[in-house]
Write a protein that holds these residues in place. Structure first.
Motif, PDB file in Angstrom:
ATOM      1  N   VAL A 214      -0.761   7.591  10.235  1.00 58.23           N
ATOM      2  CA  VAL A 214      -0.643   8.048   8.803  1.00 58.23           C
ATOM      3  C   VAL A 214      -1.525   8.199   8.126  1.00 58.23           C
ATOM      4  CG1 VAL A 214       1.684   7.272   9.105  1.00 58.23           C
ATOM      5  CG2 VAL A 214       0.325   5.377   8.065  1.00 58.23           C
ATOM      6  N   ARG A 215      -1.717   8.391   7.209  1.00 56.18           N
ATOM      7  CA  ARG A 215      -2.511   8.830   6.006  1.00 56.18           C
ATOM      8  C   ARG A 215      -2.947   7.521   5.224  1.00 56.18           C
ATOM      9  NH1 ARG A 215      -1.072  14.076   3.065  1.00 56.18           N
ATOM     10  NH2 ARG A 215       0.552  12.949   3.306  1.00 56.18           N
ATOM     11  N   GLU A 218       1.130   3.857   1.671  1.00 60.46           N
ATOM     12  CA  GLU A 218       2.396   4.318   1.410  1.00 60.46           C
ATOM     13  C   GLU A 218       2.807   5.486   1.831  1.00 60.46           C
ATOM     14  OE1 GLU A 218      -0.784   6.721  -1.517  1.00 60.46           O
ATOM     15  OE2 GLU A 218      -0.341   5.282  -2.726  1.00 60.46           O
ATOM     16  N   GLU A 219       3.118   5.515   2.714  1.00 55.83           N
ATOM     17  CA  GLU A 219       3.529   6.375   4.073  1.00 55.83           C
ATOM     18  C   GLU A 219       4.642   5.838   4.792  1.00 55.83           C
ATOM     19  OE1 GLU A 219       2.302   9.318   5.870  1.00 55.83           O
ATOM     20  OE2 GLU A 219       0.421   9.493   4.961  1.00 55.83           O
TER      21      GLU A 219
END
Length: 233
Positions: A214-215, A218-219
């Motif tokens: 994930v980036r 926040e995901e």
């Protein structure tokens, strides 16, 4: 640092259990990977050497003995590994004394895990003296236990730290979700048999079977982590 671990397990609709969440520290929860590089640059500058920026990806995420040993060999510095370890910890501790910035989404995720009684451990290659300073900033109430790099027989990329954390929380490694930012940490978690979420910081992490990338945090939330247990089953 230990506290009571809730006995109940949180289950997904499919029946798989998320038993615990294991979190890396530098670059995952706190934006400090750059602090370590700055400390290394400053220490070697004081010793009369200039570090090559290309070495940054080599030393990120690993145990201090590996990083420090590499830099001694690369520069030809006459400092010993034990002396350099003290110098680097002193410089890093001085830097975090001016504040520890959290990664995006980290505060929310820690609060959510605490609110739902999810057993959570901090698993870091950093030394105990550094972990305790950072945990004071993050909030010790968020962690049932912490595992430091200088307190295990073999630290990352070996699986030992994550196996110790899972055992300490009374969880099976396969029931643990691990969040890591470096290839070294991901390798340790996968070798332990944990489910892994990679959040790359300084260096990219290659895709692999069973690995979720994930980036940013926040995901990631509790629903996401519960779903991780059934991914690929």
């Amino acid at each position: 640092m230990t506290s009571t671990v809730p006995a109940s397990l949180t289950r997904t609709a499919e029946g798989s259990a998320l038993q615990a969440v294991l979190l890396d520290m530098d670059g995952t929860l706190v934006d400090t990977e750059g602090f370590w590089w700055d400390a290394e640059v400053d220490v070697f500058k004081d010793l009369g050497y200039v570090l090559d920026e290309a070495w940054r990806e080599v030393v990120v995420g690993g145990p201090m003995t590996r990083s420090a040993g590499f830099l001694i060999e690369a520069t030809g510095a006459t400092v010993t590994l034990a002396e350099l370890t003290v110098l680097l910890n002193d410089k890093f501790e001085e830097r975090i004394g001016r504040g520890v910035p959290m990664m995006p989404g980290a505060a929310r995720l820690l609060a959510e895990l605490s609110a739902h009684g999810m057993p959570t451990a901090l698993v870091s290659a950093s030394h105990r003296r550094i972990i305790d300073r950072v945990v004071d900033s993050l909030g010790p109430e968020h962690f049932a236990l912490t595992v430091a790099g200088d307190e295990v027989p073999r630290t990352k990329p070996h699986p030992d730290p994550y196996l110790i954390a899972a055992r300490g929380l009374g969880a099976a490694p396969s029931g643990c979700a691990v969040i890591e930012d470096t290839a070294t940490g991901v390798a340790a978690a996968e070798a332990a048999g944990c489910r892994v979420v990679a959040v790359p910081s300084v260096a990219p992490i290659a895709p692999a079977q069973g690995r979720v990338i994930v980036r940013s945090l926040e995901e990631v939330d509790l629903v996401f982590l519960r779903g991780l247990m059934t991914r690929g089953n």
